[in-house]
Enzyme design. Structure first.
Site, PDB file in Angstrom:
ATOM      1  N   ARG A  54       0.827  -1.221   0.000  1.00  0.00           N
ATOM      2  CA  ARG A  54       0.000   0.000   0.000  1.00  0.00           C
ATOM      3  C   ARG A  54       0.856   1.264   0.000  1.00  0.00           C
ATOM      4  NH1 ARG A  54      -5.437  -1.451   3.633  1.00  0.00           N
ATOM      5  NH2 ARG A  54      -6.516  -2.399   1.874  1.00  0.00           N
ATOM      6  N   LYS A 215     -12.893  -9.900   8.467  1.00  0.00           N
ATOM      7  CA  LYS A 215     -13.920  -8.836   8.405  1.00  0.00           C
ATOM      8  C   LYS A 215     -15.206  -9.438   7.834  1.00  0.00           C
ATOM      9  CE  LYS A 215     -10.932  -4.791   7.836  1.00  0.00           C
ATOM     10  NZ  LYS A 215     -10.423  -3.790   6.891  1.00  0.00           N
ATOM     11  N   GLY A 372      -5.524  -5.716   2.084  1.00  0.00           N
ATOM     12  CA  GLY A 372      -4.267  -5.471   2.800  1.00  0.00           C
ATOM     13  C   GLY A 372      -3.639  -6.768   3.291  1.00  0.00           C
ATOM     14  N   GLY A 395     -12.246  -4.768   1.007  1.00  0.00           N
ATOM     15  CA  GLY A 395     -13.686  -4.505   1.001  1.00  0.00           C
ATOM     16  C   GLY A 395     -14.102  -3.707  -0.230  1.00  0.00           C
TER      17      GLY A 395
END
Ligand code: ADP
Ligand code: 3PG
Ligand code: MG
Length: 414
Positions: A54, A215, A372, A395
């Site tokens: 990132r 998540k 990530g 997401g």
């Protein structure tokens, strides 16, 4: 001759594919103070960054802005501090890392708004970079609060959104700023949308999707879309535990969102209706305690001991997944299949990732992965370089796949 292939109809993505918005190449930034929304929510384990993708993927934007002599104010979130000033989630540790990876000095402001921050920004000279403290230390960020947005906006002249991976959030620093300031996309945002569109607007069938990770609730909704579009949906990680629980299986101490039971059941029913095979773990690696090379057992998915947590998929599951993978022309992946940060619980993710990498290298499939932690997991497996495309988004990648209009992207189209 190449065999004829069927195309799936992920037509909704065409909306995202044909987007036209200005980028940093279309605007004069000489001497301007740029508020750059980045996603520096990098994966960390034991206080160490486990993957720098990132950060590294932002470098072309930083280089371009510096070449244009802009003053660069980097805004990002880190983790989910829920509006509290949680020192565990401070971005301060990143300034020296950014300096090294971006090859330029990066100062740090211990707050993302306020007089002190303004003062620090006013001292910047052309091409200098400052990183602001975690924007989620203010609850107003996630509320997209207009007063808070004004305070952020007062720090600069132009808004640049280069955080595709946070653009599924309608927050002050993703959509709010775009409404107040002149707004353009960064080079990573542009690259992500182009590459995802090229690979996935009309993917070759059969399509296999992998979802895992932790998540759960934020990703579950997207699975309803995926079961209608893909031929196989592999569930791993804590996501799989939630589905096992919904099937009446006792998951012991496993991470699992029990309140998602009815959503998980509905997804299983929708999959059956649309002819998508859901692949749940057949066997699992379970442990009482999560530690490096700690004691663990392999159990049937129906027999997780009440004292144990399921932390990786087992060998029978890996074999079955590999068998189905061999039939597929397109692979989509978000979410590790196990707790890959701790050995040997990276085995499931590694084995499957290497199989995908090998098929991609041999020209047998197209593979696109994002997230990530997913990137960190694929790097750990030594598989990332062979994937067709790696997105920085998790997401947001899934929501993009679903054909949803991402608020952070839409805000650039005004
Ligand atoms: P991404 O960042 O790629 O979108 P997530 O953030 O959803 O992925 O999930 C990644 C995390 O999921 C990793 O930290 C990993 O350890 C965790 N995880 C994977 N499998 C399990 C499991 N069975 N139990 C608990 N956590 C898990
Ligand atoms: C991510 O890691 O997917 C992005 O940084 C977004 O994080 P969030 O799910 O906490 O909004
Ligand atoms: Mg993650």
């Amino acid at each position: 001759m190449r065999e004829a292939v069927q195309k799936t109809e992920m037509t909704e993505c065409a909306d995202n594919a044909g987007l036209k918005f200005p980028t940093i190449r279309d605007i004069d930034l000489e001497g301007k103070t740029v508020l750059l929304r980045a996603d520096l929510n990098v994966p960390k384990h034991n206080s160490q960054i486990t993957d720098h993708t990132r950060i590294d993927r932002l470098k072309p934007t930083i280089d371009d802005l510096r070449k244009q002599h802009a003053k660069i104010v980097v805004i990002s979130h880190f983790g989910r501090p829920d509006g509290d000033r949680n020192p565990q989630m401070s971005l301060a540790f990143l300034a020296p890392v950014l300096e090294k990876r971006w090859n330029c000095p990066v100062s740090f402001a211990p707050d993302c708004i306020g007089e002190n921050t303004k003062e620090m920004i006013s001292r910047l000279t052309a091409s200098q970079v400052i990183l602001l403290e975690n924007v989620r230390f203010y609850k107003e960020e996630e509320q997209n609060d207009p007063e808070f947005t004004q305070k952020l906006a007062s720090l600069g002249d132009i808004f640049v959104n280069d955080a595709f991976s946070a653009s599924h959030r309608a927050h002050a620093s993703t959509t709010g700023l775009a409404e107040i300031l002149p707004a353009v996309a960064g080079l990573l945002m542009e690259e992500e949308l182009k590459a995802l569109s090229a690979a996935l607007v009309a993917p070759e069938k059969p399509v296999i999707a992998f979802t895992g990770g932790s998540k759960i609730s934020t990703k579950l909704r997207v699975l309803n879309y995926l079961v209608a579009k893909v031929d196989f949906l592999v569930l791993g990680g804590a996501m799989a535990n939630t589905f096992l629980f919904a099937q009446g299986i006792n998951v012991g101490q496993s991470m699992c969102e029990k309140n998602m039971e009815s959503e998980a059941k509905a997804i299983l029913e929708n999959a059956a209706k649309s002819g998508c095979e859901i692949i749940l773990p057949r066997d699992l690696v379970a442990a009482k305690e999560l530690k490096e090379n700690g004691e663990h057992i392999i159990v049937d998915a129906h027999s997780i001991p009440a004292t144990h947590s399921a932390i990786d998929i087992g060998p029978k599951s890996i074999d079955y997944i590999r068998e189905k993978l061999a039939l597929c022309k397109t692979v989509i992946w978000n979410g590790p299949l196990g707790v890959f940060e701790i050995k040997p619980f990276d085995n499931g993710t590694n084995s499957v990732a290497l199989a995908v990498a090998q098929r991609t290298k041999a020209g047998q499939c197209i593979s696109v992965a994002g997230g990530g932690d997913t990137i960190a997991a694929l790097e750990n497996a030594g598989a990332a370089d062979d994937f067709t495309y790696i997105s920085t988004a998790g997401g947001a990648f899934l929501e993009w796949l679903e054909g949803r209009k991402l608020p952070g992207v839409q805000a650039l189209l005004k």
